[in-house]
Design a protein around this motif. Structure first.
Motif: not given
Lengths: 304, 304
Positions: A266, A268-270, A272, B215, B262, B266
């Motif tokens: 999460i 890491a995704l944040d 991007y 990610a 995303i 999440i």
């Protein structure tokens, strides 16, 4: 019980070996089919009588019970973790007794988590004096159950072995015995590790993959994607189709590790998302290039 | 320029058709190879002289320039979005002129996002009077560049077509012309949609897949996973290896849609984490069963 109809293992030029399988799902069923295909005699036990009947048509020659355990070279526990532990607790005394007489089987479990099962099994094995080894065959499909079991499911697949704490010589003897007895499954490579390391790594390589895949399809956009998807979508969502009760049990028994991996993803995704929201293409390119670099370096490591 | 060495398209029992490809990356290169394999004459243009030279060894017979554009039946724009728009702006006047003379090519772009390119291209096509159609071939690999281009990259793959706003008859004529001219690529299925719907859906099926995969490998656990990974990990991380500058451009041009996807993922992941942190196995089982049910229903939809 139906144990009475088991015949003695037939004799001849070579004495076929005998495996006992506890739990005829995808994994247990595939062990049964692989060993049968290699000429072994296969006994089995399953809580579902219909599954056991179906397996007896071609694969299983008799029921694994108190009487027949004595004749097995290998016992594969392939039920859910709690059921494997319950089976071991019920049979630990008998396994110890036949082992003391010099004829006991090697018992392995095949659960996707190792601390929960191995801690209890190591203790029982030490207390009663039988041979136990934790294993995790790194193979599976998005389908479950005996109907999907295949004799070649494990061919070429990685196998993780989790031995109890032993002296060097006993440990080598146990692993050698396992290599020999597991030969019919056809695994491609073998790693040896501890229950703790296994569970930490498996949270990332397997459990997180299933959670992500399963979560991925929950976007409302999934309903309108007809004709718009290529290989990347297919790969990302392949294991969204899973056996929910089994995975819930495995994941909850490894909750701390898996929760930590979800947090990591999460976060890491944040990063991007932040770059996208800021319209910062350079930042996004760096984030993508970083993942690309890591992926290539991991692939290189795995080739060497 | 090297346009001077282009020969007239050879004549014979049938006149080979001629395609012009702008940008010899994975997609443009694969178009070039597919059309060449089907006997078409292939002209091309690329900013990189070495790539163009390499392509001329077997695939490309000459340089696509002002003089040779006139002779093309189809022009495939396969550079990055901004470069495609720049090429169209440079050549719109010429394309309009030859179209008015009744001999203009159909121009398509192949960018992975459609609003940015199509909005400008539709306006230029209308203003200058040439035929333009947006396309998105849903094919690719984790490798990029002409060296990885394959004549069969598009065989069986889905193709998305994005026509400009036209009357029913003109629209049908444009799509029919595209079906005929795209036949050598061998696409498996065709969908027709709007730039807006395309970009919303592609954010989910393709861009999110690449972000998640990229990610995923950033967990510190990735470094110690040697020998512990099966198919689920391999599938989840396949497209982590990507062309960062290209994807950064495509994703930033579709930032709002991708950011929304995303967020959606999440939020979904967070629900599993909460269940794990609470040790709530029933809740986790329900979350997993829900994803499983959605996945199966999507697979059913796609079969019908």
């Amino acid at each position: 019980m139906r144990g009475g109809d088991i015949q003695p293992a037939p004799t001849g030029h070579s004495i076929p070996r005998r495996v006992g399988v506890v739990g005829l799902g995808l994994i247990g069923g595939s062990f049964a089919r692989a060993y049968r295909a290699h000429g072994w005699d296969v006994l089995a036990w399953d809580t579902d009588a219909d599954t056991l009947d179906a397996a007896r048509v071609e694969t299983v020659s008799g029921v694994l019970d108190q009487a027949s355990i004595t004749s097995c070279d290998l016992i594969v526990l392939a039920a859910y973790p709690a059921a494997c532990i319950a089976w071991l607790e019920d049979h630990a005394g008998l396994l110890g007794k036949i082992s003391r007489e010099g004829a006991g089987p090697l018992v392995i479990d095949t659960a996707g988590i190792k601390r929960q099962v191995c801690e209890r099994a190591f203790a029982l094995a030490e207390q009663h004096g039988f041979a136990f080894l934790g294993t995790h065959p790194m193979a599976g499909t998005e389908h479950s159950g005996f109907a999907h079991a295949r004799a070649d499911l494990f061919v070429g697949a990685p196998l993780v072995l989790v031995p109890p704490a032993l002296g060097d010589i006993e440990r080598l003897q146990l692993l050698d015995r396992a290599y020999m007895l597991l030969e019919p499954a056809g695994f491609g490579s073998v790693s040896v590790t501890t229950p703790e390391e296994h569970d930490a790594v498996i949270a990332f390589t397997s459990q997180l993959a299933h959670v992500v895949s399963n979560a991925y399809v929950k976007s409302p956009t999934a309903r309108v994607h007809h004709g718009f998807s290529a290989g990347s979508y297919r790969d990302l969502t392949r294991v969204a189709h899973l056996n929910a009760p089994m995975w819930a049990e495995l994941m909850c028994a490894n909750g701390e590790n898996l929760s930590r991996e979800i947090t990591c993803l999460i976060d890491a995704l944040d990063a991007y998302r932040e770059a996208l929201d800021a319209g910062d293409r350079d930042r996004l390119r760096m984030l993508l290039a970083d993942g690309d670099r890591i992926k290539r370096s991991l692939d290189d490591d795995n080739r060497h």
